[in-house]
Scaffold this active site. Sequence first.
Site, mmCIF file in Angstrom:
data_model
loop_
_atom_site.group_PDB
_atom_site.id
_atom_site.type_symbol
_atom_site.label_atom_id
_atom_site.label_comp_id
_atom_site.label_asym_id
_atom_site.label_seq_id
_atom_site.Cartn_x
_atom_site.Cartn_y
_atom_site.Cartn_z
ATOM 1 C CG HIS A 1 -18.803 44.800 51.011
ATOM 2 N ND1 HIS A 1 -19.998 44.384 50.120
ATOM 3 C CD2 HIS A 1 -17.926 43.875 50.768
ATOM 4 C CE1 HIS A 1 -19.864 43.412 49.605
ATOM 5 N NE2 HIS A 1 -18.575 42.791 49.800
ATOM 6 C CG HIS B 1 -14.143 42.089 49.074
ATOM 7 N ND1 HIS B 1 -15.161 42.244 48.433
ATOM 8 C CD2 HIS B 1 -13.609 40.696 49.326
ATOM 9 C CE1 HIS B 1 -15.348 41.080 47.603
ATOM 10 N NE2 HIS B 1 -14.405 40.163 48.257
ATOM 11 C CG ASP C 1 -20.972 40.949 53.116
ATOM 12 O OD1 ASP C 1 -20.819 42.056 53.849
ATOM 13 O OD2 ASP C 1 -21.303 40.949 51.822
ATOM 14 C CD GLU C 2 -18.086 39.323 49.418
ATOM 15 O OE1 GLU C 2 -17.658 38.814 48.338
ATOM 16 O OE2 GLU C 2 -18.796 40.424 49.116
ATOM 17 C CB THR C 3 -14.345 40.212 56.793
ATOM 18 O OG1 THR C 3 -14.732 39.065 57.406
ATOM 19 C CG2 THR C 3 -15.574 41.385 57.049
#
Length: 282
Positions: A216, A237, A274-276
């Site tokens: 992000h 991302h 998150d969302e790596t």
Amino acid sequence: MKISGSILKISKDFLISKNFQYETPRLDSHIQRFPKLPSEDNLATVELTTLHLHLEGSPVVEKYPSIKTNYSYQITVKNGQAVAAASSEYGLMYALESFRQMVELNGSLPGNNIEINDSPMYSWRGLMIDTGRRFVPLSTVKNLMDTMAAVKLNVLHLHASDMCRFSVESKLYPNLTSSLSGIYGGFYTQIDIQAMIEYASNLGIRVVPEFDVPGHARNMRAIESEGVEFCRTNDPHDNQLYNDPTGNTYKVVHDLLQEMSGLFVDEIFNIGCDETAVVDRC
């Protein structure tokens, strides 16, 4: 909570009295903002003139609320006398809030014999605002914290960065915020952050920041010229590349988070993580 007996009228000359010598600047500020309570002449002749505040035991007067802050308190109303007791100034602030909410619109307490022993069930009673996607003006944040205090929420979780924007001024990398425009415009100066923390602390609220890295992190495209690299150009991302051969990405993120952590006083500092994704060069 126990309430019994006839109503107890609040005096027009009602005041709050500190029955201790400790310096409690946060509590003093809270008392100064305490609203004038309603009072009507057509009630019972017995009046409550004073709410006495007590700090019990060996209280530690904290400069800022923390994860260890004790917010518990007791309120006793008996024989025309009212006492609020706690082991911290923040507990007394909660007692004042509860006392204010007990007072009826006609300026009376619902009984003349009241016992309250109250403590939070959870140490983290939080509300999150997402300033990493849309800017929330400081005036609105302060208004929100007033409401949080009224319902005894004690943590403002400041989600301060996300894919589209970085919401806190950096002296090291000013383009993070100076490049913001349109619906993504607006940011908090470092002075704003200090003011936010002070305002929150006067209400017994902690400000806990969160900066969402390494995923992000599209907001950091604004400082690619400083050496920040990403895993690939079409990564949805925008994961940062920490194993770049020069080590520039790690250094920039390290220095930025060190700067940001220095702005906040709470012992908790969040990174999102998150969302790596492990893709291509990551």
